[in-house]
Every structure is written in structure tokens, then in C-alpha cells.
Scaffold this active site. Structure first.
Site, short mmCIF file in Angstrom:
data_model
loop_
_atom_site.label_atom_id
_atom_site.label_comp_id
_atom_site.label_asym_id
_atom_site.label_seq_id
_atom_site.Cartn_x
_atom_site.Cartn_y
_atom_site.Cartn_z
N HIS A 150 -4.59 -1.95 10.21
CA HIS A 150 -3.56 -2.56 8.99
C HIS A 150 -2.29 -1.48 9.37
O HIS A 150 -1.40 -1.88 8.56
CB HIS A 150 -4.04 -2.58 7.87
C1 UD1 Z 1 -0.59 0.75 1.77
C2 UD1 Z 1 -0.44 2.10 1.89
C3 UD1 Z 1 -1.37 2.64 2.90
C4 UD1 Z 1 -2.76 2.29 2.73
C5 UD1 Z 1 -2.96 0.66 2.44
C6 UD1 Z 1 -4.31 0.38 2.28
C7 UD1 Z 1 1.77 2.95 1.42
C8 UD1 Z 1 3.22 3.32 2.03
N1 UD1 Z 1 1.01 2.33 2.36
O1 UD1 Z 1 -0.16 0.08 2.81
O2 UD1 Z 1 -1.22 3.90 3.30
O3 UD1 Z 1 -3.65 2.77 4.05
O4 UD1 Z 1 -2.02 0.29 1.52
O5 UD1 Z 1 -4.56 -0.86 1.98
O6 UD1 Z 1 1.64 2.85 0.30
N2 UD1 Z 1 -0.14 -7.39 0.22
C9 UD1 Z 1 -0.62 -8.59 -0.33
N3 UD1 Z 1 -1.36 -8.37 -1.53
C10 UD1 Z 1 -1.66 -6.91 -2.03
C11 UD1 Z 1 -0.74 -5.92 -1.46
C12 UD1 Z 1 -0.03 -6.20 -0.35
O7 UD1 Z 1 -0.49 -9.50 0.16
O8 UD1 Z 1 -2.36 -7.08 -3.06
C13 UD1 Z 1 0.95 -7.55 1.35
C14 UD1 Z 1 2.30 -7.86 1.25
O9 UD1 Z 1 2.75 -8.76 1.96
C15 UD1 Z 1 2.93 -6.55 1.30
C16 UD1 Z 1 1.96 -5.92 2.48
O10 UD1 Z 1 0.80 -6.43 2.17
O11 UD1 Z 1 4.38 -6.55 1.60
C17 UD1 Z 1 2.12 -4.30 2.50
O12 UD1 Z 1 1.67 -3.95 1.42
P1 UD1 Z 1 2.11 -2.39 0.79
O13 UD1 Z 1 1.75 -1.99 -0.46
O14 UD1 Z 1 3.71 -2.06 1.04
O15 UD1 Z 1 1.63 -1.48 2.08
P2 UD1 Z 1 0.20 -1.52 2.84
O16 UD1 Z 1 0.23 -2.21 4.10
O17 UD1 Z 1 -0.78 -2.30 1.86
#
Ligand code: UD1
Length: 376
Positions: free
Chosen positions: A209
Site C-alpha cells: 500500500h
Molecule cells: C496511512 C499512513 C501509513 C500507514 C497506513 C496504514 C500516513 C502518512 N500514512 O496511509 O503510514 O502505513 O496508513 O494503513 O499517515 N482511505 C479509505 N478509507 C479509510 C482510510 C483511507 O478509503 O478508512 C483511502 C482514501 O482514499 C485516502 C487513502 O486511502 O485518501 C489514503 O489514506 P491516508 O490516511 O491518507 O493514508 P494511508 O495510505 O492509509
């Protein structure tokens, strides 16, 4: 003695299993600590958040900031704005943050500017790769924290080199392993319904991811090719984070990919089974029985080390060097030939001898609370 008020922060999936053991330990000392929990809402899908509260038996958050997704600046700023309100209302003696996600840096920055001390759990880890958002979050959080709890000795060395005073640094072990130890009984017996049929099967488990692996179509195509070739050896279970799934939807995927929505059924070589995010217990069950893991996650490098499961990390570096030095992890990048040769060796029983890192014994949270108590 006056009770000390401690606000613990969770926000994203890897925070839950790291903070849960500390909450449990704080609750055993309710005469000394008034423990509050804040969920920033960085992760909000049921499968990315709620199921972990259920599996880990965590109390409902006292405050949910419901920030949701956004660019780094927007998400970080939104958390800071909303967390400041909570700090004004609660007036805590200490804010405790974990790991390296945006919620970690946002809440620690908010707290120190209000002159509230910060404790950072999993401090000092460094990949030395500043293109990773997590590396920036780690450096900033460590530089402003008052108590720095490290999981491995490399953390102490990195912090010392950066000029952090020795008395702030405490090597305590790994609270993620505390959760693993706590649930190892559950995963040893029976197995949760969704993945129970995996018992006795041979398969590889994959989770990818990181932005560097999935946001760029060319990189993601390489990852998919690796998984497809690996499936020639054994079936591959690919547990996809929402970020990865979104990118896969845009890129498309080959006909070897089989979507699984409910319980696992039969699995066969030649197929990559695409699963939604699993609950904590389901994932541990699948991980503890797999032949090998292919991942770019930080936490999974540690969990496989503890479980002594071969782990191939599809990155160019790790901030958790102990998992390579003494554990079952190897850093392989996206080198397909190297990965296939390693997997083929593993299926024939060839992998390095491993041991457990010091203090990964299920008692890290106990040590953390005892240090906090002395510090208070
Ligand atoms: C975050 C952490 C990463 C960790 C990962 C674990 C940061 C910078 N990154 O990355 O270190 O390894 O979590 O899972 O904090 N989304 C959903 N549902 C959710 C959450 C996110 O659909 O509940 C989607 C959204 O499109 C969002 C994307 O995932 O834009 C990324 O989510 P984000 O929280 O920005 O970062 P992660 O890639 O989850």
C-alpha cells in the site's frame, strides 16, 4: 497524589494495536492515571478502524475528530485544529502518540505548542528516505517529544546521533508485539470463520500500500507481475488497502486475479486472491499460517519476525533494521528474479535462522507505563 491526565491518540490502522496495550495498562492504574482516548478519524472505514476496536477490546474514544481523508497538508492541519480544541477542553498532563502517521505528527505538534509534554511510542526509527511521508512524521515527532519509547536499539542510536538527551530515551520493546502475544492463543485455536479454511493450506500472503509502490502505475504494474509470477509456486492472498484498491481499479488487473468478498473457499496455484482489508484477528490467523509474506508495511516486518515467518519487503530500505539483522525479513525491492528465487527457496524450506529482538516479550506497555509513572 493528583491523578495525571493522559490523552492517547489513535488515527490510522497501525495505531490501534500499538496503543491498545498501553490503554489496558493505564486502566490497571486508574488510581494514578485519568486516561482519555482521541481518535482523529484519519482511518474511518469500518474495516480500517471499527473492527480493530472490537477485536482489540478498546474502549470507545472520548473524542472522535472525524477528519477523514485529504492531502497531507489538509489532513494534518484539520487534525491540529480539532485536537487543539480537545486539549483546551481536557487540559492533559501528557499526550501520548504512536508510530509515524499524519495523526502522530499533527497531535504532537499541537500539544507541544500548548506546552503539553508528548510521549512518542515507537520513536527513533529511520529509513533515511525523506521521500516517505512517514520519515518526515518520525523526525518531526521525535524532535519535539519529551519521552521517547524505542522498540529496537537502532532507535536509541539514531536519536542519540540527532542530539536527543539520553534521559528522554527508553528502550521498552514493542507494543505491537504485546498485542500479538495477547492474541496468540486465539489464533492458535480454531480460527475465525472468514479465514478458517486456510488451516493446513500453503499460500503466500501479500499486502502492498505504500505510495511509492501503488501511486505510480508503472511501479504498481511491476508489483502485480511479481504477485502473478509468485502464484505459479503457491496461491497468493493479496489483502488490499483502500489506497491500493483505488489504484487497481484505475489500472485494471489480469485474469489471474480472483475477487473474494466473503469467507475464503478453495485456493489454487496460478491465482492471486484479492481480499478486502481483514480484521486484526483474521489477518493474524492468515499471517501465522502462511509460507511467506510479501509486504511493504512496517508493522508486518515486525510481526513476521516475532512469528518467525519469512518476510520479503518490497521496498529499498527499512526503518526497522532489527527485523533483517536478527529476524525473518529481507529487503528485496521490486527485483522480480530475486523475489522468485527467494520464494522458491522458502517453499523448499530454505530460509535464514532467526531469533527474537530484545524485549519483544509482550511487556512493553508495562514498561512504558512504569516510565511514565516515574516521570510524573
Ligand atoms: C496511512 C499512513 C501509513 C500507514 C497506513 C496504514 C500516513 C502518512 N500514512 O496511509 O503510514 O502505513 O496508513 O494503513 O499517515 N482511505 C479509505 N478509507 C479509510 C482510510 C483511507 O478509503 O478508512 C483511502 C482514501 O482514499 C485516502 C487513502 O486511502 O485518501 C489514503 O489514506 P491516508 O490516511 O491518507 O493514508 P494511508 O495510505 O492509509
Amino acid at each position: 497524589m493528583n491523578k495525571k491526565k493522559i490523552i492517547s491518540v489513535v488515527g490510522a490502522r497501525p495505531n490501534f494495536m500499538k496503543i491498545a496495550p498501553i490503554l489496558l495498562e493505564l486502566s490497571k492504574h486508574a488510581e494514578k492515571f485519568d486516561s482519555r482516548l482521541v481518535h482523529t478519524g484519519q482511518h474511518y472505514d469500518q474495516a480500517m478502524s471499527e473492527v480493530f476496536f472490537r477485536d482489540l477490546g478498546m474502549k470507545e474514544p472520548d473524542h472522535n475528530l472525524s477528519v477523514g481523508s485529504g492531502s497531507h497538508a489538509v489532513q494534518t492541519a484539520e487534525i491540529m485544529k480539532r485536537f487543539e480544541e480537545v486539549c483546551l477542553q481536557e487540559d492533559p498532563d501528557l499526550v501520548l502518540v504512536g508510530g509515524d502517521v499524519n495523526s502522530t505528527v499533527a497531535c504532537s505538534l499541537t500539544a507541544v505548542k500548548m506546552l503539553i509534554p508528548v510521549a512518542h511510542v515507537e520513536a527513533g526509527l529511520r529509513s533515511f528516505d525523506r521521500t516517505m511521508p512517514e520519515e518526515i512524521n518520525r523526525i518531526v515527532t521525535d524532535s519535539i517529544s519529551d519521552l521517547l519509547f524505542t522498540t529496537e536499539i537502532s532507535g536509541n542510536c539514531n536519536l542519540s546521533k540527532e542530539g536527543v538527551a539520553e534521559e528522554k530515551i527508553h528502550l521498552v520493546g514493542n507494543t505491537m508485539i504485546d498485542s500479538l502475544v495477547r492474541f496468540s492463543g486465539q489464533i492458535a485455536n480454531g480460527g475465525p470463520p472468514r479465514v478458517r479454511t486456510l488451516a493446513g493450506k500453503r499460500y503466500f500472503l501479500a499486502t502492498i500500500h505504500r505510495p511509492s509502490n501503488v501511486d505510480d502505475a508503472e511501479q504498481l504494474a511491476k508489483v502485480l507481475l511479481i504477485l502473478e509470477s509468485a502464484s505459479d509456486l503457491l496461491p497468493v492472498l493479496f489483502v488490499a488497502h483502500p489506497r491500493t484498491r483505488e489504484r487497481l481499479r484505475k489500472l485494471g488487473r489480469g485474469d489471474r486475479f480472483v475477487e473474494i468478498k466473503g469467507e475464503m473457499g478453495e485456493i489454487r496455484p496460478g491465482c492471486v486472491y484479492l481480499l478486502p482489508p481483514l480484521s486484526y484477528v483474521d489477518f493474524l490467523y492468515a499471517m501465522s499460517r502462511t509460507t511467506a509474506v510479501l509486504t511493504d508495511s512496517g508493522g508486518i516486518q515486525e510481526e513476521t519476525t516475532f512469528l518467525r515467518i519469512p518476510c520479503l519487503t518490497l521496498r529499498e530500505n527499512t526503518e526497522r533494521p532489527i527485523t533483517v539483522e536478527v529476524g525473518s525479513n529481507e529487503i528485496v525491492g521490486l527485483d522480480q528474479a530475486r523475489i522468485l528465487s527467494a520464494l522458491s527457496g522458502i517453499t523448499e524450506g530454505r530460509w535464514k535462522k532467526t531469533s527474537l529482538p530484545p524485549l519483544w516479550d509482550g511487556k512493553a506497555a508495562e514498561r512504558i507505563v512504569s516510565v511514565i509513572n516515574a516521570w510524573c
